[in-house]
Design a protein around this motif. Structure first.
Motif, short mmCIF file in Angstrom:
data_model
loop_
_atom_site.label_atom_id
_atom_site.label_comp_id
_atom_site.label_asym_id
_atom_site.label_seq_id
_atom_site.Cartn_x
_atom_site.Cartn_y
_atom_site.Cartn_z
N LEU A 22 -33.61 -7.16 20.10
CA LEU A 22 -34.28 -6.33 20.72
C LEU A 22 -34.00 -4.92 20.06
CD1 LEU A 22 -35.65 -5.06 23.37
CD2 LEU A 22 -33.40 -5.65 24.69
N PHE A 23 -34.91 -3.89 19.91
CA PHE A 23 -34.79 -2.72 19.23
C PHE A 23 -34.75 -1.48 20.36
CE2 PHE A 23 -35.70 -5.08 15.73
CZ PHE A 23 -35.47 -4.40 14.45
N ALA A 24 -33.91 -0.50 20.21
CA ALA A 24 -33.93 0.56 21.16
C ALA A 24 -34.02 1.63 20.17
CB ALA A 24 -32.55 0.75 21.91
N HIS A 25 -35.35 2.49 20.24
CA HIS A 25 -35.44 3.71 19.21
C HIS A 25 -34.81 4.89 19.65
CE1 HIS A 25 -38.41 5.20 22.19
NE2 HIS A 25 -39.00 3.87 22.20
N GLY A 26 -34.96 5.63 18.87
CA GLY A 26 -34.35 7.16 19.27
C GLY A 26 -35.26 7.98 19.86
N SER A 27 -34.62 9.24 20.27
CA SER A 27 -35.41 10.08 20.99
C SER A 27 -36.76 10.75 20.26
CB SER A 27 -34.46 11.29 21.36
OG SER A 27 -33.90 12.14 20.24
N GLY A 28 -37.59 10.95 20.93
CA GLY A 28 -39.02 11.33 20.09
C GLY A 28 -39.71 10.24 19.43
N SER A 29 -39.18 9.10 19.42
CA SER A 29 -39.99 7.84 18.63
C SER A 29 -40.65 7.05 19.50
CB SER A 29 -38.94 7.24 17.65
OG SER A 29 -39.38 6.30 16.91
N SER A 30 -40.73 6.09 18.98
CA SER A 30 -41.68 4.95 19.88
C SER A 30 -41.35 3.66 19.27
CB SER A 30 -43.18 5.19 20.06
OG SER A 30 -44.06 4.97 18.80
N ARG A 31 -42.07 2.60 19.99
CA ARG A 31 -41.62 1.10 19.29
C ARG A 31 -42.40 1.06 18.23
NH1 ARG A 31 -45.83 0.48 23.28
NH2 ARG A 31 -47.67 -1.10 22.40
N HIS A 32 -43.47 2.19 17.83
CA HIS A 32 -44.22 1.95 16.45
C HIS A 32 -43.53 2.71 15.44
CE1 HIS A 32 -47.41 0.35 18.90
NE2 HIS A 32 -47.62 1.30 19.42
N SER A 33 -42.29 3.11 15.61
CA SER A 33 -41.61 3.72 14.43
C SER A 33 -41.43 2.92 13.20
CB SER A 33 -39.83 3.86 14.87
OG SER A 33 -39.26 3.97 13.84
N PRO A 34 -42.05 3.68 12.32
CA PRO A 34 -42.21 2.95 10.84
C PRO A 34 -40.78 2.29 10.42
CG PRO A 34 -42.56 5.04 10.73
CD PRO A 34 -42.68 5.08 12.20
N ARG A 35 -39.99 3.13 10.77
CA ARG A 35 -38.43 2.70 10.14
C ARG A 35 -37.95 1.10 10.71
NH1 ARG A 35 -38.69 7.90 9.36
NH2 ARG A 35 -38.00 8.38 11.43
N ASN A 36 -38.19 1.31 12.18
CA ASN A 36 -37.82 0.07 12.96
C ASN A 36 -38.81 -1.08 12.59
OD1 ASN A 36 -35.51 1.27 14.06
ND2 ASN A 36 -36.61 1.56 16.06
N VAL A 37 -40.03 -1.00 12.50
CA VAL A 37 -40.89 -1.79 12.32
C VAL A 37 -40.62 -2.49 10.68
CG1 VAL A 37 -43.11 -2.35 11.31
CG2 VAL A 37 -42.84 -0.84 13.31
N ALA A 38 -40.19 -1.81 9.97
CA ALA A 38 -39.83 -2.10 8.52
C ALA A 38 -38.48 -2.83 8.66
CB ALA A 38 -39.61 -1.05 7.56
N VAL A 39 -37.65 -2.48 9.51
CA VAL A 39 -36.22 -3.39 9.52
C VAL A 39 -36.79 -4.69 10.34
CG1 VAL A 39 -34.13 -3.43 10.65
CG2 VAL A 39 -34.61 -1.40 9.62
N ALA A 40 -37.63 -4.59 11.28
CA ALA A 40 -38.04 -5.83 11.96
C ALA A 40 -38.59 -6.75 11.02
CB ALA A 40 -39.01 -5.43 13.12
N GLU A 41 -39.46 -6.28 10.20
CA GLU A 41 -40.13 -7.23 9.40
C GLU A 41 -39.19 -8.05 8.39
OE1 GLU A 41 -42.77 -4.57 7.22
OE2 GLU A 41 -44.43 -4.82 8.87
N THR A 42 -38.13 -7.28 7.85
CA THR A 42 -36.89 -7.95 7.27
C THR A 42 -36.24 -9.18 8.05
OG1 THR A 42 -36.44 -6.16 5.70
CG2 THR A 42 -34.64 -7.59 5.87
N LEU A 43 -35.99 -8.73 9.38
CA LEU A 43 -35.19 -9.71 10.24
C LEU A 43 -36.43 -10.87 10.54
CD1 LEU A 43 -33.84 -7.51 12.80
CD2 LEU A 43 -32.75 -8.02 10.75
#
Length: 225
Positions: free
Chosen positions: A32-53
């Motif tokens: 389960l991902f929790a993004h930082g302030s000013g971001s959203s679930r569409h954060s390209p960095r978190n999406v990239a990490v999620a794809e690796t996972l």
């Protein structure tokens, strides 16, 4: 079984939270991902990490911890995005939903937090020690977790950019509070957002290895009322 992608609304209290789920064919755990302030679930960095996972057989849940209405108001006030207590409570509610609804089956749950989202993840982990099996923080502000840091019993990996000197110091201080459950690793040549070539790949690889190692034993919690 083929991979499953879906967008769902997760009810937490009176807050309907939008989330993107990705479940590989053979899901061994869910993060389960929790993004930082000013971001959203569409954060390209978190999406990239999620794809690796996902490639490691880990399911991922990218969720917005504020409702669309709250987010619209917060865009003007910037108050709720720094309310760690509220965000942690919402995150814990999503953990409860995953444990109860089991969209990925009976698999362990991990938390991945970025920036202020890392503080929310640690507070949630402290309150759901029976359900959260691993935590990874990317460029996190674990200091914002306050007294909850000393209550964390979950294996926690702190990843910080080597050029992010202030955050390194904050994570070193947090590591002392976490004790033996914590580990701090520095990604050389990376700034706070890990925008330098190859640095986010290192984050994804190390997070994947951490979750693969620690999300191994299914938890069978009792339902919370």
């Amino acid at each position: 079984m083929d991979e499953q992608r879906s967008t769902v609304i997760i009810p937490v209290g009176d807050a309907p939270l939008p989330a993107d789920l990705m479940l590989p064919g053979q899901t061994v755990g869910v993060v389960l991902f929790a993004h930082g302030s000013g971001s959203s679930r569409h954060s390209p960095r978190n999406v990239a990490v999620a794809e690796t996972l996902n490639r490691r057989g880990l399911g991922t849940v990218l969720v917005d911890l504020l409702t669309p209405t709250e987010d619209e108001v917060d865009a003007q006030t910037a108050e709720l995005r720094f309310d760690i207590g509220l965000l942690a409570s919402r995150l814990a509610g999503v953990v409860d939903w995953l444990a109860a609804e089991r969209p990925a089956g009976d698999v362990p749950i991990g938390l991945f937090g970025a920036s202020t989202g890392a503080a929310a993840a640690l507070v949630a982990a402290a309150s759901r020690a029976d359900r959260v099996a691993a935590v990874v923080s990317r460029g996190g502000r674990p200091d914002l977790a306050g007294a909850a840091l000393a209550q964390v019993r979950t294996p926690t990996l702190l990843l910080v950019g080597g050029l992010d000197e202030e955050v390194i110091t904050l994570n070193e201080q947090a590591l002392a509070e976490l004790g033996e459950v914590g580990e701090l690793r520095i990604v050389p040549g990376a700034t706070h957002l890990f925008e330098e070539p190859g640095t986010l790949d290192q984050v994804a690889d190390q997070a994947g290895a951490w979750f693969t190692t620690h999300l191994t034993v299914p938890v069978h919690p009792a339902r919370r009322s």
